[in-house]
Design a protein around this motif. Structure first.
Motif, PDB file in Angstrom:
ATOM      1  N   ALA A  19      -0.438  -0.478  -8.045  1.00 50.15           N
ATOM      2  CA  ALA A  19      -1.005   0.116  -6.588  1.00 50.15           C
ATOM      3  C   ALA A  19       0.026  -0.045  -5.495  1.00 50.15           C
ATOM      4  O   ALA A  19       0.489   1.185  -4.973  1.00 50.15           O
ATOM      5  CB  ALA A  19      -2.262  -0.794  -6.176  1.00 50.15           C
ATOM      6  N   GLY A  20       0.690  -0.799  -5.337  1.00 55.15           N
ATOM      7  CA  GLY A  20       1.972  -0.987  -4.413  1.00 55.15           C
ATOM      8  C   GLY A  20       3.072  -0.465  -4.728  1.00 55.15           C
ATOM      9  O   GLY A  20       3.563   0.324  -3.942  1.00 55.15           O
ATOM     10  N   PRO A  21       3.759  -0.461  -5.956  1.00 53.55           N
ATOM     11  CA  PRO A  21       4.498   0.495  -6.490  1.00 53.55           C
ATOM     12  C   PRO A  21       4.339   1.774  -6.427  1.00 53.55           C
ATOM     13  O   PRO A  21       5.473   2.626  -6.124  1.00 53.55           O
ATOM     14  CB  PRO A  21       5.138  -0.061  -7.873  1.00 53.55           C
ATOM     15  N   TYR A  22       3.331   2.563  -6.592  1.00 52.50           N
ATOM     16  CA  TYR A  22       3.005   3.777  -6.380  1.00 52.50           C
ATOM     17  C   TYR A  22       3.205   4.180  -4.979  1.00 52.50           C
ATOM     18  O   TYR A  22       3.819   5.288  -4.703  1.00 52.50           O
ATOM     19  CB  TYR A  22       1.919   4.079  -7.167  1.00 52.50           C
ATOM     20  N   ALA A  23       2.801   3.395  -4.184  1.00 55.50           N
ATOM     21  CA  ALA A  23       3.106   3.527  -2.572  1.00 55.50           C
ATOM     22  C   ALA A  23       4.278   3.551  -2.177  1.00 55.50           C
ATOM     23  O   ALA A  23       4.789   4.693  -1.608  1.00 55.50           O
ATOM     24  CB  ALA A  23       2.211   2.607  -1.775  1.00 55.50           C
ATOM     25  N   PRO A 186      -2.938   3.272  -2.991  1.00 51.85           N
ATOM     26  CA  PRO A 186      -1.923   3.783  -2.356  1.00 51.85           C
ATOM     27  C   PRO A 186      -1.613   4.840  -1.656  1.00 51.85           C
ATOM     28  O   PRO A 186      -0.917   5.023  -0.820  1.00 51.85           O
ATOM     29  CB  PRO A 186      -0.743   3.534  -3.572  1.00 51.85           C
ATOM     30  N   LEU A 187      -2.497   5.800  -2.033  1.00 53.56           N
ATOM     31  CA  LEU A 187      -2.507   7.187  -1.246  1.00 53.56           C
ATOM     32  C   LEU A 187      -3.008   6.817   0.317  1.00 53.56           C
ATOM     33  O   LEU A 187      -2.235   7.433   1.230  1.00 53.56           O
ATOM     34  CB  LEU A 187      -3.593   8.040  -1.773  1.00 53.56           C
ATOM     35  N   PHE A 188      -4.079   6.153   0.406  1.00 50.25           N
ATOM     36  CA  PHE A 188      -4.604   5.554   1.770  1.00 50.25           C
ATOM     37  C   PHE A 188      -3.569   4.739   2.479  1.00 50.25           C
ATOM     38  O   PHE A 188      -3.206   4.824   3.615  1.00 50.25           O
ATOM     39  CB  PHE A 188      -5.914   5.037   1.661  1.00 50.25           C
ATOM     40  N   ALA A 189      -2.922   3.920   1.641  1.00 44.18           N
ATOM     41  CA  ALA A 189      -2.012   3.049   2.136  1.00 44.18           C
ATOM     42  C   ALA A 189      -0.481   3.800   2.868  1.00 44.18           C
ATOM     43  O   ALA A 189      -0.119   3.416   3.857  1.00 44.18           O
ATOM     44  CB  ALA A 189      -1.036   1.941   1.306  1.00 44.18           C
ATOM     45  N   VAL A 190      -0.040   4.777   2.265  1.00 46.73           N
ATOM     46  CA  VAL A 190       0.968   5.641   2.641  1.00 46.73           C
ATOM     47  C   VAL A 190       0.419   6.619   3.929  1.00 46.73           C
ATOM     48  O   VAL A 190       1.112   6.534   4.927  1.00 46.73           O
ATOM     49  CB  VAL A 190       1.380   6.772   1.535  1.00 46.73           C
ATOM     50  N   ILE A 191      -0.737   7.001   3.918  1.00 44.69           N
ATOM     51  CA  ILE A 191      -1.475   7.762   5.264  1.00 44.69           C
ATOM     52  C   ILE A 191      -1.243   6.768   6.291  1.00 44.69           C
ATOM     53  O   ILE A 191      -1.071   7.164   7.463  1.00 44.69           O
ATOM     54  CB  ILE A 191      -2.776   8.233   4.820  1.00 44.69           C
TER      55      ILE A 191
END
Length: 412
Positions: A19-23, A186-191
């Motif tokens: 999850a984190g590394p994908y972000a 991670p998608l929401f984390a990047v947003i």
């Protein structure tokens, strides 16, 4: 220098697993400098120890040499620099805070409470850089939950309700083969991260961005009002079809499967024409959307019976000739090799820094195309600690003697 839209931004990456590394992979692809901090006593990111490995002889289930790298790291480590730092060593805090002073973003995915115990949480980071955007990805949120609060993708799928949205009524829960919980968060984390960066540029103040895997996936489940639909007679689990959008679903031809999505009157008329039942398009059974929903089982059965007597190619050709949205159901190998997605950089070949590309190994690209900015995620994943000396020397200004003393003390 990167020409991506995040060029000039520096990310301190404290993440591990998926999850984190994908972000941070997405942030790197968008042009940020991502400095991956890995624990030297545990072999770095846990993804480095995920079988299979790419070796000089190809893919193997076990490592055969120190140069071998897991497919997981080949994918998730692209475009990043690796620094080793044992955050349990007291002397490591100074190194970490020096990194934070020179950064714009920190991303971590420890279990709730771990960063506070280590003394590297948002409060500590913001004390040395009040512009820092500090993003946390956890199973349940920064407040934690009773118990150990640890979460894996399957746990999140189970708790979110998503396992009960696929399959037929009465089936066992269906676990998505794609680790959707680990990929949605991670998608929401990047947003959230990029929103906070914009706010920091406007206000001069950073903030903590707190994203939970459970909340991210459950929010998507809530996009469909399943409870309300059940109350008016639509089953929660509908298998291959979506009755409330009939004709809509997957059908089996003699040599493969195809999907159609034809909920409008025009598309439905096209589907009936394709199967040789054009005269039914104006009957009370199928003339309107509500009528087709009422008779969805009959409509889907008619299409299924028609498809079963035809090759996949001829079935798709007949539906396309009637302007029905239709596509073959492809396997993953065919999907990732599609020139449409590879040509746009949405899927990219994975490259080992020494062994090059192995046929069949592809990874996520950054699925965005900018009119001016360039997206690049082609740089191979780094070896563990490959950039420790250069980052500490060039970015932080540490002299070689200081770096060596930190290494001797077990800090690096």
């Amino acid at each position: 220098m990167s020409s991506g839209p995040l060029s000039g931004k520096t990310v301190i990456d404290l993440t591990t697993a998926l999850a984190g590394p994908y972000a941070t992979l997405l942030l790197a692809g968008l042009g940020a400098r991502v400095i991956k901090v890995e624990n030297p006593t545990r072999g770095g990111d846990s993804s480095r120890n995920n079988s299979p490995y790419l070796t000089a002889e190809g893919l193997r289930l076990r490592r055969t040499s120190p140069d071998d790298m897991s497919v997981s790291m080949l994918s998730r480590g692209r475009g990043k620099e690796s620094v080793t730092l044992n955050l349990k060593q007291p002397e490591s805090k100074q190194v970490f805070f020096d990194l934070v002073r020179n950064a714009d973003i920190v991303v971590e995915n420890y279990s709730a409470g771990v960063t506070e115990r280590l003394g590297i949480d948002y409060a500590a980071a913001s004390a040395v850089n009040d512009r820092i955007v500090y993003t946390s990805i956890s199973g349940f949120g920064a407040q934690g939950v009773p118990g150990d609060g640890k979460a894996m993708d399957t746990i999140i799928q189970a708790l979110s309700g998503v396992m009960m949205t696929a399959g037929e009524p009465g089936d066992a829960p269906v676990r998505f083969g794609l680790p959707i919980g680990d990929l949605v968060a991670p998608l929401f984390a990047v947003i959230g991260t990029l929103s906070a960066v914009l706010d920091a540029e406007r206000t001069g103040k950073g903030q903590h961005v707190d994203v939970s895997m459970l909340g991210s996936l459950t929010s998507l489940v809530a996009c469909e009002p399943f409870d309300a639909l059940e109350s008016v007679g639509f089953p929660l689990r509908t298998g291959s079809f979506v009755p409330r959008l009939a004709p809509f679903g997957t059908f089996r031809a003699q040599d493969g499967w195809f999907a159609i999505c034809a909920p409008t009157d025009a598309f439905a008329r096209g589907a009936l024409t394709a199967i040789g039942k054009a005269e039914l398009a104006d009957t009370d059974l199928f003339a309107t959307r509500d009528a087709r929903v009422d008779n969805a089982d009959l409509l889907h059965r008619m299409i299924g019976d028609w498809a079963a007597e035809r090759s996949l190619e001829s079935a798709i050709a007949a539906l396309e000739a009637s302007s029905v949205p239709v596509a073959p159901v492809r396997d993953t190998a065919a999907a990732v090799r599609d020139e449409l997605v590879t040509g746009r950089g949405e899927v990219t070949p994975l490259v080992h820094p020494k062994f090059g590309h192995h046929d069949g190994l592809y990874g996520s690209g950054v699925p965005m195309v900018f009119s001016r900015s360039q997206i690049d995620i082609s740089a191979p994943a780094p070896g563990l600690g490959e950039h420790t000396d250069s980052v500490l020397g060039d970015l932080l200004g540490y002299d070689p003697d200081r770096v060596e003393k930190l290494r001797e003390a077990g800090v690096l």
